[in-house]
Design a protein around this motif. Structure first.
Motif, short mmCIF file in Angstrom:
data_model
loop_
_atom_site.label_atom_id
_atom_site.label_comp_id
_atom_site.label_asym_id
_atom_site.label_seq_id
_atom_site.Cartn_x
_atom_site.Cartn_y
_atom_site.Cartn_z
N ALA A 90 62.13 41.94 -48.66
CA ALA A 90 63.23 40.98 -48.83
C ALA A 90 64.54 41.71 -49.13
CB ALA A 90 62.90 40.00 -49.95
N GLU A 91 64.48 42.75 -49.93
CA GLU A 91 65.70 43.53 -50.22
C GLU A 91 66.22 44.20 -48.94
OE1 GLU A 91 65.50 45.07 -54.76
OE2 GLU A 91 63.87 45.75 -53.46
N LEU A 92 65.31 44.79 -48.18
CA LEU A 92 65.73 45.45 -46.95
C LEU A 92 66.40 44.46 -45.99
CD1 LEU A 92 62.73 47.86 -46.21
CD2 LEU A 92 64.99 48.45 -47.11
N THR A 93 65.79 43.29 -45.84
CA THR A 93 66.38 42.31 -44.91
C THR A 93 67.71 41.78 -45.40
OG1 THR A 93 65.05 40.51 -45.84
CG2 THR A 93 64.16 41.64 -43.90
N SER A 94 67.96 41.84 -46.70
CA SER A 94 69.27 41.41 -47.21
C SER A 94 70.32 42.50 -47.06
CB SER A 94 69.15 40.95 -48.67
OG SER A 94 68.96 42.05 -49.53
N TRP A 95 69.90 43.76 -46.99
CA TRP A 95 70.83 44.88 -46.91
C TRP A 95 71.16 45.29 -45.47
CZ3 TRP A 95 67.50 48.29 -50.63
CH2 TRP A 95 67.61 47.79 -51.93
N TYR A 96 70.23 45.01 -44.54
CA TYR A 96 70.36 45.52 -43.18
C TYR A 96 70.35 44.38 -42.16
CZ TYR A 96 69.26 49.97 -45.36
OH TYR A 96 69.29 51.08 -46.17
N ASP A 97 70.94 44.67 -40.99
CA ASP A 97 70.89 43.74 -39.87
C ASP A 97 69.54 43.78 -39.18
OD1 ASP A 97 73.73 43.01 -40.06
OD2 ASP A 97 74.10 45.06 -39.37
N VAL A 98 68.93 44.96 -39.18
CA VAL A 98 67.64 45.17 -38.51
C VAL A 98 66.78 46.03 -39.42
CG1 VAL A 98 66.48 46.22 -36.53
CG2 VAL A 98 68.70 45.10 -36.22
N VAL A 99 65.50 45.66 -39.56
CA VAL A 99 64.52 46.49 -40.26
C VAL A 99 63.41 46.79 -39.26
CG1 VAL A 99 62.90 46.68 -42.18
CG2 VAL A 99 65.06 45.43 -42.48
N LEU A 100 63.22 48.06 -38.96
CA LEU A 100 62.22 48.49 -38.00
C LEU A 100 61.11 49.23 -38.74
CD1 LEU A 100 62.95 50.01 -34.59
CD2 LEU A 100 61.28 51.11 -36.06
N TYR A 101 59.89 48.74 -38.63
CA TYR A 101 58.76 49.40 -39.28
C TYR A 101 58.07 50.33 -38.28
CZ TYR A 101 59.22 46.45 -43.35
OH TYR A 101 59.71 45.85 -44.48
N ALA A 102 57.98 51.59 -38.65
CA ALA A 102 57.35 52.61 -37.81
C ALA A 102 56.47 53.49 -38.69
CB ALA A 102 58.41 53.44 -37.09
#
Length: 170
Positions: A90-102
Protein backbone atom coordinates in the motif's frame (compact mmCIF):
# COMPACT_ATOMS: atom_id res chain seq x y z
CA UNK A 1 9.67 15.20 -22.39
CA UNK A 2 7.57 17.75 -20.58
CA UNK A 3 6.02 17.31 -17.16
CA UNK A 4 6.58 15.07 -14.22
CA UNK A 5 8.64 11.88 -14.50
CA UNK A 6 6.94 8.52 -14.19
CA UNK A 7 7.92 7.17 -10.75
CA UNK A 8 8.53 3.41 -10.83
CA UNK A 9 9.33 0.99 -8.01
CA UNK A 10 10.94 -2.28 -9.09
CA UNK A 11 10.82 -4.90 -6.34
CA UNK A 12 13.63 -7.39 -6.89
CA UNK A 13 17.09 -6.56 -8.18
CA UNK A 14 17.89 -9.78 -9.99
CA UNK A 15 17.99 -10.26 -13.76
CA UNK A 16 14.23 -9.78 -14.27
CA UNK A 17 14.16 -6.53 -12.32
CA UNK A 18 17.30 -5.19 -13.95
CA UNK A 19 16.23 -6.03 -17.50
CA UNK A 20 12.85 -4.37 -16.80
CA UNK A 21 14.77 -1.33 -15.52
CA UNK A 22 16.88 -1.30 -18.66
CA UNK A 23 13.79 -1.30 -20.90
CA UNK A 24 12.20 1.51 -18.92
CA UNK A 25 15.37 3.58 -19.23
CA UNK A 26 15.67 2.92 -22.97
CA UNK A 27 12.19 4.10 -23.90
CA UNK A 28 11.95 7.79 -24.79
CA UNK A 29 8.21 8.54 -24.59
CA UNK A 30 8.21 9.46 -20.91
CA UNK A 31 10.88 10.41 -18.38
CA UNK A 32 11.31 7.83 -15.63
CA UNK A 33 12.72 7.71 -12.11
CA UNK A 34 13.25 4.18 -10.84
CA UNK A 35 13.77 2.93 -7.30
CA UNK A 36 15.05 -0.65 -7.06
CA UNK A 37 14.02 -2.44 -3.86
CA UNK A 38 15.98 -5.52 -2.84
CA UNK A 39 15.43 -7.62 0.28
CA UNK A 40 19.13 -8.48 0.44
CA UNK A 41 21.95 -5.97 0.96
CA UNK A 42 23.42 -6.85 -2.42
CA UNK A 43 21.85 -6.81 -5.89
CA UNK A 44 22.03 -9.31 -8.77
CA UNK A 45 19.70 -12.08 -7.51
CA UNK A 46 20.22 -15.37 -9.32
CA UNK A 47 23.31 -14.10 -11.13
CA UNK A 48 25.00 -13.79 -7.74
CA UNK A 49 23.52 -16.75 -5.89
CA UNK A 50 22.15 -19.11 -8.53
CA UNK A 51 25.11 -19.58 -10.88
CA UNK A 52 27.72 -22.17 -10.00
CA UNK A 53 31.15 -20.70 -9.20
CA UNK A 54 32.71 -22.80 -11.97
CA UNK A 55 30.72 -20.78 -14.55
CA UNK A 56 32.18 -17.28 -14.11
CA UNK A 57 31.30 -16.33 -17.68
CA UNK A 58 27.61 -16.31 -16.70
CA UNK A 59 28.35 -13.69 -14.05
CA UNK A 60 30.01 -11.31 -16.49
CA UNK A 61 26.62 -9.69 -17.11
CA UNK A 62 27.04 -7.97 -13.73
CA UNK A 63 30.22 -6.07 -14.65
CA UNK A 64 29.45 -5.67 -18.33
CA UNK A 65 25.84 -4.64 -18.06
CA UNK A 66 23.99 -4.43 -14.72
CA UNK A 67 26.51 -2.14 -12.98
CA UNK A 68 25.87 0.55 -15.59
CA UNK A 69 22.14 0.53 -14.84
CA UNK A 70 22.80 1.27 -11.18
CA UNK A 71 25.07 4.17 -12.14
CA UNK A 72 22.29 5.87 -14.10
CA UNK A 73 21.16 9.03 -12.26
CA UNK A 74 17.52 8.05 -12.84
CA UNK A 75 17.98 4.88 -10.75
CA UNK A 76 18.26 4.47 -6.97
CA UNK A 77 19.15 1.19 -5.27
CA UNK A 78 17.43 0.52 -1.94
CA UNK A 79 18.94 -2.66 -0.55
CA UNK A 80 18.11 -4.50 2.66
CA UNK A 81 14.44 -3.48 2.36
CA UNK A 82 11.83 -6.22 2.49
CA UNK A 83 8.43 -5.40 1.03
CA UNK A 84 5.86 -6.60 3.52
CA UNK A 85 8.22 -6.07 6.46
CA UNK A 86 9.92 -2.70 6.09
CA UNK A 87 7.50 -1.19 3.59
CA UNK A 88 4.01 -2.29 2.54
CA UNK A 89 2.51 -2.73 -0.90
CA UNK A 90 0.00 0.00 0.00
CA UNK A 91 2.85 2.40 0.77
CA UNK A 92 4.56 1.62 -2.52
CA UNK A 93 1.38 2.19 -4.52
CA UNK A 94 0.90 5.54 -2.78
CA UNK A 95 4.48 6.65 -3.53
CA UNK A 96 4.83 5.42 -7.11
CA UNK A 97 2.91 5.50 -10.38
CA UNK A 98 3.94 1.92 -11.15
CA UNK A 99 5.07 -0.94 -8.89
CA UNK A 100 6.69 -3.82 -10.75
CA UNK A 101 7.35 -7.06 -8.86
CA UNK A 102 10.31 -9.05 -10.16
CA UNK A 103 11.22 -11.07 -7.11
CA UNK A 104 12.43 -14.64 -7.00
CA UNK A 105 10.91 -17.75 -5.50
CA UNK A 106 10.88 -17.97 -1.73
CA UNK A 107 10.06 -21.66 -1.62
CA UNK A 108 10.57 -24.89 -3.52
CA UNK A 109 8.08 -26.52 -5.86
CA UNK A 110 7.19 -30.03 -4.79
CA UNK A 111 7.48 -32.54 -7.61
CA UNK A 112 5.83 -35.45 -5.77
CA UNK A 113 8.58 -37.81 -6.92
CA UNK A 114 9.27 -41.02 -5.04
CA UNK A 115 12.09 -40.38 -2.56
CA UNK A 116 11.75 -36.61 -2.66
CA UNK A 117 11.57 -36.54 1.14
CA UNK A 118 14.50 -38.91 1.75
CA UNK A 119 17.55 -37.67 3.67
CA UNK A 120 20.14 -36.27 1.28
CA UNK A 121 17.60 -35.09 -1.31
CA UNK A 122 17.66 -31.30 -1.70
CA UNK A 123 16.04 -28.86 -4.05
CA UNK A 124 18.27 -27.02 -6.51
CA UNK A 125 17.37 -23.71 -4.84
CA UNK A 126 18.42 -25.03 -1.44
CA UNK A 127 21.65 -26.64 -2.62
CA UNK A 128 22.85 -23.96 -5.04
CA UNK A 129 22.06 -21.23 -2.52
CA UNK A 130 24.22 -23.00 0.04
CA UNK A 131 26.95 -23.72 -2.51
CA UNK A 132 27.14 -20.04 -3.46
CA UNK A 133 26.99 -18.71 0.09
CA UNK A 134 23.54 -17.11 -0.11
CA UNK A 135 22.83 -15.43 3.22
CA UNK A 136 19.46 -17.21 3.58
CA UNK A 137 20.84 -20.69 3.04
CA UNK A 138 22.47 -22.94 5.55
CA UNK A 139 24.10 -26.29 4.92
CA UNK A 140 21.40 -28.71 3.75
CA UNK A 141 20.72 -31.38 6.37
CA UNK A 142 22.98 -34.37 5.88
CA UNK A 143 25.35 -32.69 3.44
CA UNK A 144 28.41 -33.42 5.58
CA UNK A 145 27.71 -37.15 5.38
CA UNK A 146 26.26 -37.28 1.85
CA UNK A 147 27.76 -39.71 -0.60
CA UNK A 148 27.60 -39.24 -4.34
CA UNK A 149 28.44 -42.85 -5.13
CA UNK A 150 26.00 -45.24 -3.49
CA UNK A 151 27.14 -48.75 -2.59
CA UNK A 152 23.77 -50.01 -3.81
CA UNK A 153 23.83 -51.48 -7.35
CA UNK A 154 20.21 -50.37 -7.83
CA UNK A 155 20.68 -46.73 -6.79
CA UNK A 156 20.38 -44.14 -9.52
CA UNK A 157 21.59 -40.57 -9.47
CA UNK A 158 20.40 -37.95 -11.92
CA UNK A 159 22.44 -34.84 -12.59
CA UNK A 160 20.52 -31.98 -14.15
CA UNK A 161 23.39 -29.60 -13.60
CA UNK A 162 27.15 -29.50 -13.72
CA UNK A 163 27.04 -28.42 -10.10
CA UNK A 164 27.07 -31.69 -8.20
CA UNK A 165 30.21 -33.30 -9.70
CA UNK A 166 32.44 -30.38 -8.54
CA UNK A 167 30.88 -30.67 -5.07
CA UNK A 168 31.63 -34.37 -4.93
CA UNK A 169 35.34 -33.60 -5.39
CA UNK A 170 35.45 -31.51 -2.19
Amino acid sequence: MVGRSLRVAVVGCGPAGLYATEHLLEQRRVAVEIDLYERLRTPWGLVRSGVAPDHPEKRLVIDRHFVFLLRDPRVRYLGNVAVGTHVSHAELTSWYDVVLYASGATGDARLDLPGEDLPGCWSAREFVGYYNGHCDRRRPDGLATARVHSPSPTARTSFMSSLLPPCSRR
